[in-house]
Design a protein around this motif. Sequence first.
Motif, PDB file in Angstrom:
ATOM      1  N   ALA A 261       0.757  -1.363  -0.070  1.00 53.99           N
ATOM      2  CA  ALA A 261      -0.044   0.061  -0.029  1.00 53.99           C
ATOM      3  C   ALA A 261       0.918   1.298   0.192  1.00 53.99           C
ATOM      4  N   ARG A 262       0.575   2.097  -0.836  1.00 50.75           N
ATOM      5  CA  ARG A 262       1.084   3.370  -0.947  1.00 50.75           C
ATOM      6  C   ARG A 262       0.339   4.700  -0.822  1.00 50.75           C
ATOM      7  N   GLU A 263       0.560   5.455   0.294  1.00 48.89           N
ATOM      8  CA  GLU A 263      -0.192   6.653   0.682  1.00 48.89           C
ATOM      9  C   GLU A 263       0.414   7.802   0.444  1.00 48.89           C
ATOM     10  N   SER A 264      -0.368   8.791   0.011  1.00 52.73           N
ATOM     11  CA  SER A 264       0.349  10.233  -0.221  1.00 52.73           C
ATOM     12  C   SER A 264       0.056  11.284   1.050  1.00 52.73           C
ATOM     13  N   GLY A 265      -0.659  10.796   2.105  1.00 52.22           N
ATOM     14  CA  GLY A 265      -0.819  11.578   3.069  1.00 52.22           C
ATOM     15  C   GLY A 265      -2.128  12.187   3.003  1.00 52.22           C
ATOM     16  N   LYS A 266      -2.826  12.251   1.882  1.00 57.06           N
ATOM     17  CA  LYS A 266      -3.876  13.195   1.597  1.00 57.06           C
ATOM     18  C   LYS A 266      -5.383  12.115   1.722  1.00 57.06           C
ATOM     19  N   VAL A 267      -6.436  12.805   2.107  1.00 49.78           N
ATOM     20  CA  VAL A 267      -7.650  12.244   2.278  1.00 49.78           C
ATOM     21  C   VAL A 267      -8.319  11.978   1.249  1.00 49.78           C
ATOM     22  N   PHE A 268      -8.809  10.778   0.903  1.00 49.12           N
ATOM     23  CA  PHE A 268      -9.497  10.121  -0.388  1.00 49.12           C
ATOM     24  C   PHE A 268     -11.142  10.119   0.075  1.00 49.12           C
ATOM     25  N   TYR A 269     -11.880  10.455  -0.610  1.00 48.66           N
ATOM     26  CA  TYR A 269     -13.284  10.403  -0.169  1.00 48.66           C
ATOM     27  C   TYR A 269     -14.114   9.318  -1.469  1.00 48.66           C
ATOM     28  N   GLY A 270     -14.611   8.146  -1.012  1.00 48.38           N
ATOM     29  CA  GLY A 270     -15.245   7.117  -1.865  1.00 48.38           C
ATOM     30  C   GLY A 270     -16.122   6.440  -1.165  1.00 48.38           C
ATOM     31  N   ASP A 271     -16.667   5.575  -2.132  1.00 48.32           N
ATOM     32  CA  ASP A 271     -17.425   4.406  -1.242  1.00 48.32           C
ATOM     33  C   ASP A 271     -16.756   3.310  -1.080  1.00 48.32           C
ATOM     34  N   ARG A 272     -16.472   3.052   0.266  1.00 44.65           N
ATOM     35  CA  ARG A 272     -15.441   1.938   0.603  1.00 44.65           C
ATOM     36  C   ARG A 272     -16.034   0.483   0.466  1.00 44.65           C
ATOM     37  N   ALA A 273     -17.226   0.362   0.613  1.00 45.52           N
ATOM     38  CA  ALA A 273     -18.076  -1.214   0.172  1.00 45.52           C
ATOM     39  C   ALA A 273     -17.861  -1.353  -1.431  1.00 45.52           C
ATOM     40  N   ILE A 274     -17.964  -0.449  -2.222  1.00 37.25           N
ATOM     41  CA  ILE A 274     -17.812  -0.702  -3.627  1.00 37.25           C
ATOM     42  C   ILE A 274     -16.342  -0.974  -3.887  1.00 37.25           C
ATOM     43  N   ILE A 275     -15.556  -0.167  -3.422  1.00 38.51           N
ATOM     44  CA  ILE A 275     -14.055  -0.442  -3.672  1.00 38.51           C
ATOM     45  C   ILE A 275     -13.397  -1.911  -3.096  1.00 38.51           C
ATOM     46  N   LEU A 276     -14.029  -2.257  -2.036  1.00 38.79           N
ATOM     47  CA  LEU A 276     -13.595  -3.482  -1.396  1.00 38.79           C
ATOM     48  C   LEU A 276     -14.359  -4.589  -2.285  1.00 38.79           C
ATOM     49  N   GLU A 277     -15.499  -4.443  -3.035  1.00 39.37           N
ATOM     50  CA  GLU A 277     -16.048  -5.323  -3.777  1.00 39.37           C
ATOM     51  C   GLU A 277     -15.240  -5.593  -5.110  1.00 39.37           C
ATOM     52  N   VAL A 278     -14.818  -4.618  -5.543  1.00 33.13           N
ATOM     53  CA  VAL A 278     -13.837  -4.481  -6.841  1.00 33.13           C
ATOM     54  C   VAL A 278     -12.799  -5.097  -6.641  1.00 33.13           C
ATOM     55  N   ALA A 279     -12.044  -4.933  -5.186  1.00 36.60           N
ATOM     56  CA  ALA A 279     -10.742  -5.561  -5.013  1.00 36.60           C
ATOM     57  C   ALA A 279     -10.807  -6.968  -4.764  1.00 36.60           C
ATOM     58  N   GLU A 280     -12.012  -7.410  -4.043  1.00 33.22           N
ATOM     59  CA  GLU A 280     -12.226  -8.894  -4.181  1.00 33.22           C
ATOM     60  C   GLU A 280     -12.598  -9.502  -5.420  1.00 33.22           C
ATOM     61  N   ASN A 281     -13.322  -8.685  -6.309  1.00 34.81           N
ATOM     62  CA  ASN A 281     -13.531  -9.499  -7.645  1.00 34.81           C
ATOM     63  C   ASN A 281     -11.940  -9.518  -8.439  1.00 34.81           C
ATOM     64  N   TYR A 349     -18.692  -0.640 -11.481  1.00 30.69           N
ATOM     65  CA  TYR A 349     -18.524   0.019 -10.324  1.00 30.69           C
ATOM     66  C   TYR A 349     -17.642   1.199 -10.420  1.00 30.69           C
ATOM     67  N   CYS A 350     -16.444   0.960 -11.085  1.00 34.31           N
ATOM     68  CA  CYS A 350     -15.324   1.972 -11.360  1.00 34.31           C
ATOM     69  C   CYS A 350     -15.703   2.922 -12.292  1.00 34.31           C
ATOM     70  N   GLU A 351     -16.691   2.776 -13.183  1.00 27.82           N
ATOM     71  CA  GLU A 351     -17.226   3.849 -13.996  1.00 27.82           C
ATOM     72  C   GLU A 351     -18.564   4.815 -12.982  1.00 27.82           C
ATOM     73  N   LYS A 352     -19.096   3.895 -12.109  1.00 25.45           N
ATOM     74  CA  LYS A 352     -20.006   4.639 -11.171  1.00 25.45           C
ATOM     75  C   LYS A 352     -19.053   5.489 -10.334  1.00 25.45           C
ATOM     76  N   HIS A 353     -17.985   4.993  -9.986  1.00 23.22           N
ATOM     77  CA  HIS A 353     -17.045   5.835  -9.167  1.00 23.22           C
ATOM     78  C   HIS A 353     -16.358   7.075  -9.787  1.00 23.22           C
ATOM     79  N   GLY A 354     -16.706   7.182 -11.031  1.00 26.87           N
ATOM     80  CA  GLY A 354     -15.771   8.342 -11.709  1.00 26.87           C
ATOM     81  C   GLY A 354     -14.580   7.712 -12.207  1.00 26.87           C
ATOM     82  N   GLY A 355     -14.258   6.490 -12.130  1.00 29.78           N
ATOM     83  CA  GLY A 355     -12.906   5.878 -12.697  1.00 29.78           C
ATOM     84  C   GLY A 355     -13.059   5.110 -14.034  1.00 29.78           C
ATOM     85  N   ARG A 356     -12.185   4.067 -13.995  1.00 33.88           N
ATOM     86  CA  ARG A 356     -12.423   3.291 -15.159  1.00 33.88           C
ATOM     87  C   ARG A 356     -11.497   1.901 -14.723  1.00 33.88           C
TER      88      ARG A 356
END
Length: 377
Positions: A261-281, A349-356
């Motif tokens: 894990a690499r972190e910049s120290g800045k706060v990111f705001y997003g949907d944790r449940a969606i991100i975890l589901e994508v990571a598990e997939n 879910y990535c597109e719903k989160h504004g990404g890809r």
Amino acid sequence: MAAALFFGFFLSAAIGRIAEQTQMQVWWNYVDEEAYFKAVEREGSDYVADIPRPSSYEMTPSDHFISELCDFLQTYTVLILSMALSCGAVFLFYRNKLKRPVEELELASKKIAANHLDFSIAYENQDELGVLCKEFEQMRKALARNNQILWRAVEEEKMLRAAIAHDIRSPLSVLKGYQEMLTEHLSGTDADIGQAMEMLSESGRQIERMDAFVETMRKMSSLESREPASEEISARQLEEDIRAELAILEKEYGKQCILQARESGKVFYGDRAIILEVAENLLSNALRYGKKKIGIMVTAGYSELSICVRDDGDGFREDEGKITEAFYRQNVKDSLKHAGIGMYISRLYCEKHGGRLVLGNDEHGGAVVTAIFRRIT
């Protein structure tokens, strides 16, 4: 019809006149000319001489036939011609005005009854049947549109059920793994109560995740209607969430997972449940197709969070668009255990989160999948 009747009356009058003259010529052959001319000389205001009708036994058979035929023509010609020409007018009207639209409507009815709606009615005359055909075409379009809506609803429901079954599998696998570990751990003589409590705590967290997931899915009519929520997320939190499941997944698949894990120290705001589901997939796909080692890199910044998963398998053999389709399966064996919807859900879910979702192959072999999420305010 008016033209036919006018022509019929005109022709009937002509035929009647000809029949009358012909009949008179036949009768003249049986007239006493001297007596007839004397009668004509005595004509006055109250007396008119006329050729008398000879009796049937006086005439030859041919003359009698002609005389009777002339009587028939004078009596029934108007009726016969009016009916015949009216029928002809009706036939012409049907052939020129009714036949084509009636055939179009009959064929359209058969196609609609067979649920074949990919056609059109091409009759465009501005008459009553033209209006009827246009209304029929509007009905066909409405039926086709309603069928598409119904089919889309069925497909969305099917996809939603598949997504629920797919995404709930990972928490269940983790719970099953913790149950097996607890059974082995507590059956030993040197059981560590603290470690057991930690396992129970993680099991409780997975149950809470499933409860939240089921409640979210219960309120949705389709996957597209799921909107991401905003909460504070760090790469370290995601690392802890993923690492809590890695021990179980490594044991289940018999493969090594390296998480960074690499972190910049800045706060990111997003949907944790969606991100975890994508990571598990992504992790499940990598474990299924990888050979020995899986690499996971979580990177979080202010405006973007990414999860990159690498495996040492054979990599992707088809283009990205096809792989991320719903119910895609790379081989026949996949259909026995997997719905083929994981990559589709991840992309959505990535597109719903504004990404890809970015798919590719490593230069040294194996697949590389990167899920990119944009900051939600």
